[in-house]
Design an enzyme around this catalytic site. Sequence first.
Site, short mmCIF file in Angstrom:
data_model
loop_
_atom_site.label_atom_id
_atom_site.label_comp_id
_atom_site.label_asym_id
_atom_site.label_seq_id
_atom_site.Cartn_x
_atom_site.Cartn_y
_atom_site.Cartn_z
CD1 TRP A 97 0.46 -0.82 2.76
CD2 TRP A 97 -0.84 1.20 3.23
NE1 TRP A 97 1.22 0.07 4.37
CE2 TRP A 97 0.13 1.40 4.48
CE3 TRP A 97 -0.99 2.59 3.21
CZ2 TRP A 97 0.27 2.12 5.53
CZ3 TRP A 97 -1.04 3.74 4.63
CH2 TRP A 97 -0.62 3.26 5.37
CG ASP A 98 4.15 0.43 2.01
OD1 ASP A 98 3.26 0.00 1.94
OD2 ASP A 98 6.00 0.91 2.82
CD GLU A 149 2.29 -3.88 9.43
OE1 GLU A 149 3.83 -3.87 10.24
OE2 GLU A 149 1.91 -4.09 8.80
CE LYS A 193 6.33 -1.54 12.20
NZ LYS A 193 5.43 -2.50 10.89
CD GLN A 194 2.69 3.19 9.84
OE1 GLN A 194 2.96 2.71 9.41
NE2 GLN A 194 1.75 4.61 8.44
#
Lengths: 769, 769
Positions: A357-358, A488, A601-602
Amino acid sequence: MNRYIKPDKWNIIEEGFSAENVPSSESIFSIGNGRMGQRANFEEQYSGNTLQGNYIAGVYYPDKTKVGWWKNGYPEYFAKVLNAANWIGINVQVNGEELDLAKIKVADFQRVLNMHEGYLSRSFQATMNNGNEIRVDTRRFLSIVDDNIGAIRYTLIADNFTGTITLTPYLDADVVNEDSNYDEKFWEAISQESAGNNALVLARTKKTGFVVATGMVFELWKNGKLLSVNPINTVKEKYAACEVTIDIAEGDELVIYKFATNVSSFNHPEKELAAVAKSELAKAQNKHFNQLLHEQKDAWAAKWEESDITIDGDVAAQQAIRFNIFQLNQTYTGEDERLNIGPKGFTGEKYGGSTYWDTEAYCLPFYLATADKHVARNLLLYRYKQLGKAIENATKLGFNHGSALFPMVTMNGEECHNEWEITFEEIHRNGAIAFAVYNYVNYTGDEDYLKDFGLELLIGISRFWSQRITWSDRLNKFVMLGVTGPNEYENNVDNNWYTNKLACWCLDYTREVIDRVKTANPNKYLALSAKIGFNENEETKRWNEITQNMHFPESKELGVFLQQDNYLNKEQILVKDLDPKHRPINQKWSWDRILRSCFIKQADTLQGIYLFEDKFDIDTIERNFDFYESRTLHESSLSPCVHSILAAKLNKMEKAYELYLRTSRLDLDDYNCEVGEGLHITSMAGTWMSVVHGFGGFRVFNGKIHLNPRTPKDWDSFSFKIRFRGSVLKINAFKERVEVQNFSDIQVPLIIFGKEYLIDSNDKILINN
Amino acid sequence: MNRYIKPDKWNIIEEGFSAENVPSSESIFSIGNGRMGQRANFEEQYSGNTLQGNYIAGVYYPDKTKVGWWKNGYPEYFAKVLNAANWIGINVQVNGEELDLAKIKVADFQRVLNMHEGYLSRSFQATMNNGNEIRVDTRRFLSIVDDNIGAIRYTLIADNFTGTITLTPYLDADVVNEDSNYDEKFWEAISQESAGNNALVLARTKKTGFVVATGMVFELWKNGKLLSVNPINTVKEKYAACEVTIDIAEGDELVIYKFATNVSSFNHPEKELAAVAKSELAKAQNKHFNQLLHEQKDAWAAKWEESDITIDGDVAAQQAIRFNIFQLNQTYTGEDERLNIGPKGFTGEKYGGSTYWDTEAYCLPFYLATADKHVARNLLLYRYKQLGKAIENATKLGFNHGSALFPMVTMNGEECHNEWEITFEEIHRNGAIAFAVYNYVNYTGDEDYLKDFGLELLIGISRFWSQRITWSDRLNKFVMLGVTGPNEYENNVDNNWYTNKLACWCLDYTREVIDRVKTANPNKYLALSAKIGFNENEETKRWNEITQNMHFPESKELGVFLQQDNYLNKEQILVKDLDPKHRPINQKWSWDRILRSCFIKQADTLQGIYLFEDKFDIDTIERNFDFYESRTLHESSLSPCVHSILAAKLNKMEKAYELYLRTSRLDLDDYNCEVGEGLHITSMAGTWMSVVHGFGGFRVFNGKIHLNPRTPKDWDSFSFKIRFRGSVLKINAFKERVEVQNFSDIQVPLIIFGKEYLIDSNDKILINN
């Protein structure tokens, strides 16, 4: 963190030889041309720690998945990025002793990646164990003009001896993949030949049957004169070489030019490959090194003309942003819609697959703004062409009626990932792919894309959301259970705010696009509806019910959205209060401990706010930013850029700058101590966003450009260029003013600091802050 | 479901040969003696589908784990149950043609597992492709008296031919494991010898280095007379055989007796193994087949005397319960505290490891009630001896100060499972291990166990809970986040009611045991405190705070406990409304779909209610039973027994009976279509519980027996025996009365249907319902 790259505006420089840094530098100094890529492995033998890598776009191997306990729905294979034939190899013997930097004394070692001109050079002085001293100077590149061709100039000077030097340029397809689940080799031999100064090896990938022809031709020059040599030609399975031994006197200079090619059945009929390879080699030898390099410089100059960002007053920042742009342009050119942008590009094997998806969430904005429209369009078409497989994938998981779930990782549209909490639950990827359609059309104004491709894809994805979302009697709301967001560090949660947001947006946007296509192209719409059995009334009725009654977790008390229903049940600790010895937690903590903790994580909630920032007032954005940034560890390479953009928007310039350095120098300074595995290519596009969307405040709403430039304290000024609907703008941002130049023949309306302006064709305007 | 076993009270009978049923029958007709076990593979060659299996207790192989994406904290290996040397093999050639049931015509095939006497027999009539007809009759057993010995009698009658029969009894350690992660063989050769009528093979497991000596001696009898033969002796790596060819006339009867032994370095010094094996063989041959079998019958009669359950009026139910009891007694004898009860016992390889929470939660009650106290005590000591490794394991996951987390799957105390949602999160196992201590002491009154072993283990586990449970500001309660309950159809949930309940119970019980030990043995307590650095005041203060303020999810509206915080957010569908074509969902649905659904593999909330039933009123139990049973698919073999017990308690006798059949005939009728992989040994103890705790209503509270027998409609009566604190009771339950016989010399107080009675020594009482 490992800082050894010398600061420079246009070059990446390593000085002094360190065996420890070899794998890292092999990644950082990688070269590529969109068709293939080569890690900065040495031409001569190297017996130290190294990750050999030459990668050919589109060529992959479906490795058997390795899984402890099989779950229904897991994919059968994991597509591996393939290390292909070594084409750079030149063995060197000095009076019979092998040149091997792991075994001899090395001085004056320097490696330079010239980003402006697109080549890699390396020089050193070596003292052999036999006492012979030589100087070596190499230069190589992969041509972005003739993208099947690589060229090497390898120069040796005999400093203190007389005798012989033996050179063995070779091709070797008997390579291993580090990322192999069962330690198998992935290539099988077809043919190998070596005659005169030429060699050719053809090898086929197991299972997928891709054939790659790797060819070489070399020339040997001594003290400026071309030598006529009579090599010893050797072949063995998957290997071909030419060995030449030359008498050398003290001070002699020996230059070997090696021209190589990789051509594959991805682009040519298999039976023509040998001929194509030979003709490419003839072309290369005919142009020769200097002309090829000259063309390379010109082509790179043109790329920089389009995509350069300048930063004045901060060499480290300048070097970093150019490194990010350079690597992006080495990885993807947008000329082939079957290709995509792997997370490590052509610089490593890890993660496999070429598409995450990046691409949609991070890379698309870069290519939209810096390249011709067809480049971004090809990225979209890549997914559209895989829509059938996305529908198959959703069907396998129990969805029906044309629901589409795009894969988490893929080469050809088939899912390759096999962790249930990701494969089946990290479904936000579907939202990113839908959002990319919006992004592209919003940016380019290419409404036709919707009727031809976009709407069909949007309906497939909306059908998925419509089935994936269920009704909760208890909450009296629609809910989305069992998902993993971009963060995640939480798995299998209920109502990930980001995913819910994106899903509802997608349902609304699809209805909007239906209306637009129906109005503009009623026949086209009817044909599509018939093709996919679309019952507009019934299906959109449910979509509307969902978006009107969706549950979004939030804390009214704190005034923040919650990344999932139960997030606040966790013990709330801030990153600043976490003993640094625990970081990175993904290396120090067991997985359950990470999952239970509040650490992020993000921050996907911030990602959602970034995507839909016009829907939130600035106080809401700030409350959420403060809440989530203080809990975020940025252990994903994709994290700091979004935080940096929001920080800039909130005028938290020190935070924005800190996060910018983190994203832009992630690989150069090896923040996560793993750059040896390859570069973080897709997050490099995030770096670009953090300058253009972040410090530049660049947005497009309703077909109009908005700019809100803010210059970090450490910078004197910065500039970037934007292509937009036929115009080319250059934005020069200074501390107290911004200058916008229009390089096109059309007038461009735009909004700077909230005020509307019109820039005439080939004119510029200057606005004070 | 696959029903082909003939009903019979004491025998398991298969009639007619079906190649399809071979793997299933190999499991069902398995024999074992606690020291080793053998699937019902044929002695002669069989080229059809088969799972060959001979398993030696305590002997395992640490296979490399196979995992897609490594998570911190995963174990390095997975302990495999090992297929060991084939000791049963006898190749048969009839006039040069190999006897192989997959290749010839078979008639009158019958297989009988005689549970009363403990042997397996098989007979058939075979027509070879060469037209020769023979009859074969075999009988074999693994002695529970001499537990290193197996004996086979293999009889052939030549029905219609004259010529030769060649018999080749052999030993073969060159075996494969079906459950091998990398298709490796696990045994390496040490030695092999064959001389006269004897053979011996020694092999060593890779990595673990267990050595097993497998020996055989055979005799050949023709028409009732012992033959003096001169075999051809052959050996190859890991293989030894004796081949004999005999002239045969029509009507001749040939009998081969094969005595075999397996002895391992688990029990004997390696260098003595060959000698031990030979002496065991000599003993076996000396006793000979009939005496060994006679002893076997007597020993099994004694076991049945202790553990038999009779059911009158329902042959299928009678056969089933005896099958369950028989297999349990074949698997574990309780004589060796290094051994445990693998989920497939000695009947298959699947799941690996020997020890799961099944032992404490399901098997312990069976052995407590039907065997001497030391058997249950050995099961407890097994865990106590692994406490150090449980502390190591918890430390690896970030816990400290002597916290203990016992493994999900283990051979020697080290964790072997590698799925994060189970390995790290299915921590209720710790609770089951603590509860077993309570269960044992409550049942036996062996208070000394607490001071010597129990308390130390309880403190280790309580320390784990104390750290694993965290405070939630939002809920103003203690919470346990990120767990997986016994219902594995939900993963990584918050506040699994069962786990929370068990954890709090454990903290309270540990405090209670501290008080008891401190009072009874103050010095012992002080020594233990010092040894483990126990700060009673501080540590128990937090334990108390937790149990006083723990969050337990429930729905006040529905009057039920919730298996986790978000359970009611799921779409609520009942099993009766699920189209049967979707079942079993673990084969038909992708994992995420299972996780999102409200369907339950085994209802852990009911498991908790069962454990602590005296804490709940009957209405609460019924509301929860009705709620969860209607959502439970029973796709775990461990599920139906608990539901059956509660149904019986709630007088839902039809439901209780239906669930009883499901648990008791799970393997005989192959409910889950996978019995070929091995039997569900540990759930067989659940079957026993469903009769004794369920229909019998047997409980022990405060040192007193309670009985509430209820006879299912289909049964005339049933009976079971109970050992309890020196007494032996037999309970005969009829539709309208219950009779309790006391076979001991002590008075036994007990409570029947809520009323207290005292049974004199060797007396009986009769109570009408």
